[in-house]
Design a protein around this motif. Structure first.
Motif, PDB file in Angstrom:
ATOM      1  N   ASP A 192     -19.383  63.079 -13.785  1.00 19.75           N
ATOM      2  CA  ASP A 192     -18.347  63.662 -12.918  1.00 19.75           C
ATOM      3  C   ASP A 192     -17.628  64.840 -13.575  1.00 19.75           C
ATOM      4  O   ASP A 192     -16.737  65.449 -12.981  1.00 19.75           O
ATOM      5  CB  ASP A 192     -17.326  62.593 -12.492  1.00 19.75           C
ATOM      6  CG  ASP A 192     -16.735  61.856 -13.673  1.00 19.75           C
ATOM      7  OD1 ASP A 192     -17.265  61.986 -14.801  1.00 19.75           O
ATOM      8  OD2 ASP A 192     -15.735  61.139 -13.479  1.00 19.75           O
ATOM      9  N   ALA A 193     -18.020  65.164 -14.812  1.00 19.92           N
ATOM     10  CA  ALA A 193     -17.404  66.298 -15.516  1.00 19.92           C
ATOM     11  C   ALA A 193     -18.303  67.525 -15.520  1.00 19.92           C
ATOM     12  O   ALA A 193     -17.822  68.644 -15.618  1.00 19.92           O
ATOM     13  CB  ALA A 193     -17.086  65.912 -16.959  1.00 19.92           C
ATOM     14  N   HIS A 248      -9.267  73.233  -9.711  1.00 21.52           N
ATOM     15  CA  HIS A 248      -8.786  72.060 -10.459  1.00 21.52           C
ATOM     16  C   HIS A 248      -7.755  72.399 -11.535  1.00 21.52           C
ATOM     17  O   HIS A 248      -7.340  71.519 -12.277  1.00 21.52           O
ATOM     18  CB  HIS A 248      -9.967  71.346 -11.110  1.00 21.52           C
ATOM     19  CG  HIS A 248     -11.007  70.876 -10.135  1.00 21.52           C
ATOM     20  ND1 HIS A 248     -10.802  69.818  -9.277  1.00 21.52           N
ATOM     21  CD2 HIS A 248     -12.245  71.345  -9.856  1.00 21.52           C
ATOM     22  CE1 HIS A 248     -11.881  69.646  -8.521  1.00 21.52           C
ATOM     23  NE2 HIS A 248     -12.771  70.561  -8.840  1.00 21.52           N
ATOM     24  N   SER A 281     -21.090  70.396 -14.392  1.00 21.22           N
ATOM     25  CA  SER A 281     -21.752  71.182 -13.347  1.00 21.22           C
ATOM     26  C   SER A 281     -22.819  72.036 -14.026  1.00 21.22           C
ATOM     27  O   SER A 281     -22.638  72.449 -15.172  1.00 21.22           O
ATOM     28  CB  SER A 281     -20.774  72.103 -12.634  1.00 21.22           C
ATOM     29  OG  SER A 281     -19.755  71.366 -12.011  1.00 21.22           O
ATOM     30  N   LEU A 286     -14.086  76.686 -10.455  1.00 22.10           N
ATOM     31  CA  LEU A 286     -13.615  75.311 -10.696  1.00 22.10           C
ATOM     32  C   LEU A 286     -12.180  75.321 -11.219  1.00 22.10           C
ATOM     33  O   LEU A 286     -11.380  74.440 -10.890  1.00 22.10           O
ATOM     34  CB  LEU A 286     -14.546  74.593 -11.682  1.00 22.10           C
ATOM     35  CG  LEU A 286     -15.934  74.254 -11.125  1.00 22.10           C
ATOM     36  CD1 LEU A 286     -16.891  73.853 -12.252  1.00 22.10           C
ATOM     37  CD2 LEU A 286     -15.837  73.128 -10.090  1.00 22.10           C
ATOM     38  N   ALA A 316     -10.968  74.712 -16.230  1.00 22.88           N
ATOM     39  CA  ALA A 316     -12.401  74.409 -16.367  1.00 22.88           C
ATOM     40  C   ALA A 316     -12.937  75.271 -17.507  1.00 22.88           C
ATOM     41  O   ALA A 316     -12.359  76.307 -17.832  1.00 22.88           O
ATOM     42  CB  ALA A 316     -13.146  74.719 -15.075  1.00 22.88           C
ATOM     43  N   GLN A 333     -13.506  69.804 -15.930  1.00 24.50           N
ATOM     44  CA  GLN A 333     -14.762  70.299 -15.365  1.00 24.50           C
ATOM     45  C   GLN A 333     -15.438  71.250 -16.365  1.00 24.50           C
ATOM     46  O   GLN A 333     -14.840  72.241 -16.796  1.00 24.50           O
ATOM     47  CB  GLN A 333     -14.497  70.995 -14.032  1.00 24.50           C
ATOM     48  CG  GLN A 333     -13.978  70.037 -12.966  1.00 24.50           C
ATOM     49  CD  GLN A 333     -14.934  68.877 -12.721  1.00 24.50           C
ATOM     50  OE1 GLN A 333     -16.041  69.059 -12.225  1.00 24.50           O
ATOM     51  NE2 GLN A 333     -14.523  67.666 -13.101  1.00 24.50           N
TER      52      GLN A 333
END
Ligand SMILES: [Zn+2]
Length: 314
Positions: free
Chosen positions: A42-43, A109, A45, A105, A112, A4
């Motif tokens: 999808d990676a 996850h 933000s 994040l 990030a 992320q």
């Protein structure tokens, strides 16, 4: 889940190409990440500006007000290294919001990274050394205020000492600040971190990695860390204009890998910020910053396989 990555196009405040601060490294870093397949939809933000209430957790209210309203005294602007106009002000708020988002994040996850951040010379009362707001100090204090973390470790491996972070967090027992840096680099007057390692000029890959190898286990014994903020400044590189430590590309990669591996294998989330890097060859500089993301991406995949709740392999 891919690594992320938090980004915003306005991390680049559009300085002249010959400015001492190589602002074009931000878009070039994104290009480097795209060409490495790390910046898919999808990676990524998008960062949002940090609100005043967050900034005031780490900075004096009058300084926050001066930056947000572009009324910073000239003397402080000189210490920062550029005037605080609307684009620079927005950039500082975005980079700080970006590190807060990357930290959240990372908690979710495992790891990030922000494509900016590491503004570690910004002290409580004012900015300095190309740093306007101290994004890592703000993010740490936001997580603590929200109850998202109780014990936070800051590992600052930028070639310059993390004086601003030390200044802001000195009296906070919930955060341990560690800086390993060039002894003869800026700032001349260092503000003591909880733990400082000052390295001599010309420290190369082997001696650097040896010092880091020795210190990481000690950091892990100090507390159970809920998150580590990692300032991966690349100004330790031999070709950096401001660095003095003579690391190679391989040395940078080994450093990032050792740091991330140490904490991820212990289940500690890692929030990476890019920190400093100064070179007139900006594409080469962007490629150096991309190493953090390449290494981190390997550990993002590893989290899915091994550590994520419900992962098949345990
Ligand atoms: Zn630096």
């Amino acid at each position: 889940m891919p690594l992320q990555i938090v980004h915003h196009p306005d991390y680049d405040a559009g300085f002249a190409v010959n400015h001492r601060f190589p602002m074009s490294k931000y878009p070039l870093l994104m290009e480097a990440l795209r060409s490495r397949g790390l910046a898919g939809p999808d990676a990524l933000s998008t960062a949002e500006p940090a609100p005043v209430s967050w900034l005031e957790l780490a900075h004096a209210a009058d300084y926050v007000d001066q930056v947000v309203n572009c009324r910073v005294a000239e003397k402080i602007e000189r210490e920062i290294g550029f005037p605080i106009g609307p684009r620079v002000s927005l950039r500082a708020q975005l980079a700080t919001g970006g590190t807060v988002l990357a930290a959240r994040l990372a908690l979710r996850h495992g790891i990030a990274c922000n494509t900016a951040g590491g503004s570690h010379h910004a002290r409580r009362a004012q900015g300095a050394g190309f740093c306007t707001f101290n994004d890592v100090a703000v993010a740490a204090l936001v997580l603590l205020a929200e109850g998202a973390a109780r014990n936070i470790l800051v590992v600052d491996l930028d070639v310059h000492q993390g004086d601003g972070t030390a200044d802001i967090l000195a009296d906070d027992p919930r955060v341990l600040t560690f800086s390993m840096h060039g002894d003869r680099n800026y700032p001349v007057r260092k503000i003591a971190s909880d733990l400082d390692v000052a390295l001599p000029d010309g420290t190369g890959d082997a001696a650097y990695i040896e010092r880091l190898t020795a210190i990481l286990p000690e950091l892990s014994t100090r507390a159970h860390w809920d998150i580590v903020f990692y300032n991966a400044g690349v100004d330790v590189h031999a070709e950096d204009r401001l660095g003095r430590l003579s690391l190679s590309d391989d040395g940078l990669r080994a450093r990032d890998d050792m740091l991330i591996s140490h904490f991820r294998t212990r289940g500690v989330p890692v929030c990476g910020v890019i920190g400093g890097g100064y070179s007139t060859d900006v594409p080469a500089l962007a490629a150096r910053h991309a190493i953090l993301f390449e290494v981190a991406a390997g550990y993002a995949r590893w989290y899915d396989l091994v550590q994520k709740p419900g992962a098949r392999v345990r």
